[in-house]
Design an enzyme around this catalytic site. Structure first.
Site, PDB file in Angstrom:
ATOM      1  N   HIS A 133       0.803  -1.231   0.000  1.00  0.00           N
ATOM      2  CA  HIS A 133       0.000   0.000   0.000  1.00  0.00           C
ATOM      3  C   HIS A 133       0.840   1.287   0.000  1.00  0.00           C
ATOM      4  O   HIS A 133       0.525   2.249   0.717  1.00  0.00           O
ATOM      5  CB  HIS A 133      -0.949   0.002   1.204  1.00  0.00           C
ATOM      6  CG  HIS A 133      -2.058  -1.000   1.110  1.00  0.00           C
ATOM      7  ND1 HIS A 133      -2.508  -1.535  -0.072  1.00  0.00           N
ATOM      8  CD2 HIS A 133      -2.835  -1.577   2.084  1.00  0.00           C
ATOM      9  CE1 HIS A 133      -3.503  -2.383   0.159  1.00  0.00           C
ATOM     10  NE2 HIS A 133      -3.713  -2.431   1.454  1.00  0.00           N
ATOM     11  N   HIS A 207      -9.791   2.206   0.099  1.00  0.00           N
ATOM     12  CA  HIS A 207      -9.736   1.168   1.130  1.00  0.00           C
ATOM     13  C   HIS A 207     -10.798   1.334   2.224  1.00  0.00           C
ATOM     14  O   HIS A 207     -10.513   1.124   3.412  1.00  0.00           O
ATOM     15  CB  HIS A 207      -8.329   1.164   1.735  1.00  0.00           C
ATOM     16  CG  HIS A 207      -7.870  -0.166   2.248  1.00  0.00           C
ATOM     17  ND1 HIS A 207      -8.328  -0.718   3.425  1.00  0.00           N
ATOM     18  CD2 HIS A 207      -6.991  -1.059   1.745  1.00  0.00           C
ATOM     19  CE1 HIS A 207      -7.718  -1.880   3.622  1.00  0.00           C
ATOM     20  NE2 HIS A 207      -6.904  -2.118   2.613  1.00  0.00           N
ATOM     21  N   GLU A 344     -11.404  -3.636  -2.996  1.00  0.00           N
ATOM     22  CA  GLU A 344     -10.416  -2.694  -3.513  1.00  0.00           C
ATOM     23  C   GLU A 344     -10.195  -2.955  -5.004  1.00  0.00           C
ATOM     24  O   GLU A 344      -9.631  -3.979  -5.374  1.00  0.00           O
ATOM     25  CB  GLU A 344      -9.092  -2.873  -2.760  1.00  0.00           C
ATOM     26  CG  GLU A 344      -9.226  -2.796  -1.252  1.00  0.00           C
ATOM     27  CD  GLU A 344      -8.082  -3.532  -0.533  1.00  0.00           C
ATOM     28  OE1 GLU A 344      -6.907  -3.317  -0.874  1.00  0.00           O
ATOM     29  OE2 GLU A 344      -8.370  -4.328   0.366  1.00  0.00           O
TER      30      GLU A 344
END
Ligand code: GLA
Length: 379
Positions: A133, A207, A344
């Protein structure tokens, strides 16, 4: 609701001396409120988007995070359906990416490195030896600039961020623009754009942790999920794709017809074991580039339904397996095991190391552009 009170207090602060407190839901255009101040003295703000059907989302420019999302159930009752926090400080130390804009690279890059045009790129390792991420300080932890000229108060919020060359190890300065729009079709639309001055990789995602029964009510195991995908990308123990595109048929990964999330999550299955539940990327049918419905989520007690539309080729379904009750969220509520789930939209994990996966390379002169929408209905 505590968060609401905090937000209203913010509104009142801003409006004090102007026209009094503007927290009335029926009042006209919502006004931004101060969420808090960062160590460097800059303020993070809260922006309210609302439509005629009373859907309302509050977004902060810190990490581009969706802080709340109120949607009606089948009786018209509004509830907040995303996990999050009450304060900016909690978002600054958050490790769960609640509501965040994730970048430069959503999901994992194996061994935190890849080769681009013959050169080895080394990234920050923040998930064991892997990169997750965007690294130690990803886009979820930066203060985005609000492009007021491109935003429509109460309806859309345009955020920009210039990520410098070398940030978290990535080559190239990239200019990123993300526009959130809450439209009258009850869709929260997210449009992502990026440009780079050097060859690099980009894979942006969102997210939010959804629980359509309302935050903190129960786990998500009774939600029914459909994912329009015939294949998924199996992973190793570190959740890095092996490179195979495997058929979902006959596996717990088959959501091609709506299925209760809890139905197979406890099965003895290597992939379920590696993920600690569902934490996998599905290869969406229909390729990429066209905006199409790729998933739907239904919560039977409230009748709330959410459809996911995207131009992306992949979807990570994460069933909140790392939530363990130690995180205290809105109103001090504990977020227990699997009380929220993420859908996602993305390119596949570890694409920079998998030449047969759809490419995430962005070159100078090219424009990265993807669209995702979360559409809310009832049944
Ligand atoms: C993603 C990952 C998960 C986990 C969460 C954040 O969805 O796939 O493994 O890291 O983010 O907790």
């Amino acid at each position: 609701m505590k968060l609401r009170r905090v937000l209203l207090a913010g509104w009142c602060l801003i409006l004090a001396g102007l026209s009094g407190c503007g927290g009335d839901k029926n009042s006209s255009t919502p006004v931004p409120a101060i969420f808090g101040t960062l160590d460097d003295g800059r303020s993070a703000m809260l922006y309210t988007l609302r439509n005629k059907n009373e859907l309302e989302t509050i977004i902060t420019n810190f990490g581009g995070r969706v802080v709340s999302m109120h949607v009606p159930d089948r009786k018209g009752m509004l509830d907040d359906i995303v996990l999050g926090y009450d304060s900016l400080q909690q978002y600054e130390t958050d490790r769960s990416y609640f509501g965040a804009l994730v970048g430069r690279y959503g999901n994992r890059i194996g061994k935190a490195m890849f080769t681009l045009d013959g050169s080895v790129v080394t990234l920050a390792a923040n998930d064991g030896a892997n990169h997750l991420h965007g690294g130690l300080k990803g886009f979820d932890k930066v203060l985005w600039t609000v492009d007021e000229a491109a935003s429509v108060p109460g309806r859309s919020l345009a955020l920009t961020y210039q990520s410098p060359d070398g940030e978290e190890g990535y080559p190239g300065t990239i200019s990123v623009r993300v526009v959130y729009t809450l439209n009258e079709e009850n869709e929260l639309v997210i449009e992502y754009d990026a440009q780079s001055d050097k060859p690099t990789v980009v894979n942006l995602t969102h997210h939010s942790y959804f629980n359509l029964a309302g935050v903190g009510v129960r786990d998500v195991l009774d939600h029914e999920l459909m994912i329009a995908a015939d294949r998924f990308t199996p992973v190793d123990e570190g959740l890095i794709p092996t490179g195979e595109l495997r058929s979902v048929e006959g596996t717990p990964m088959d959501f091609s017809l709506p299925a209760r999330i809890g139905a197979r999550i406890g099965l003895e299955d290597e992939q379920i074991r590696f993920g600690g539940g569902y934490d996998h990327n599905w290869v969406l049918n229909g390729g990429s580039d066209s905006l199409r419905v790729v998933a739907s989520l239904f919560e039977p007690t409230t009748g709330r339904m959410m459809e996911v539309l995207t131009t992306e080729p992949g979807l990570q379904f994460y069933s909140g397996n790392f939530l363990d009750g130690t995180t205290r969220g809105k109103s001090g509520r504990q977020y227990h095991f699997r009380t929220g789930l993420c859908l996602e939209t993305q390119h596949f994990p570890d694409s920079p190391n998998k030449s047969h996966f759809p490419s995430t390379v962005l070159r100078p002169g090219e424009r990265y552009h993807t669209t995702t929408a979360y559409r809310f209905t009832v049944r």
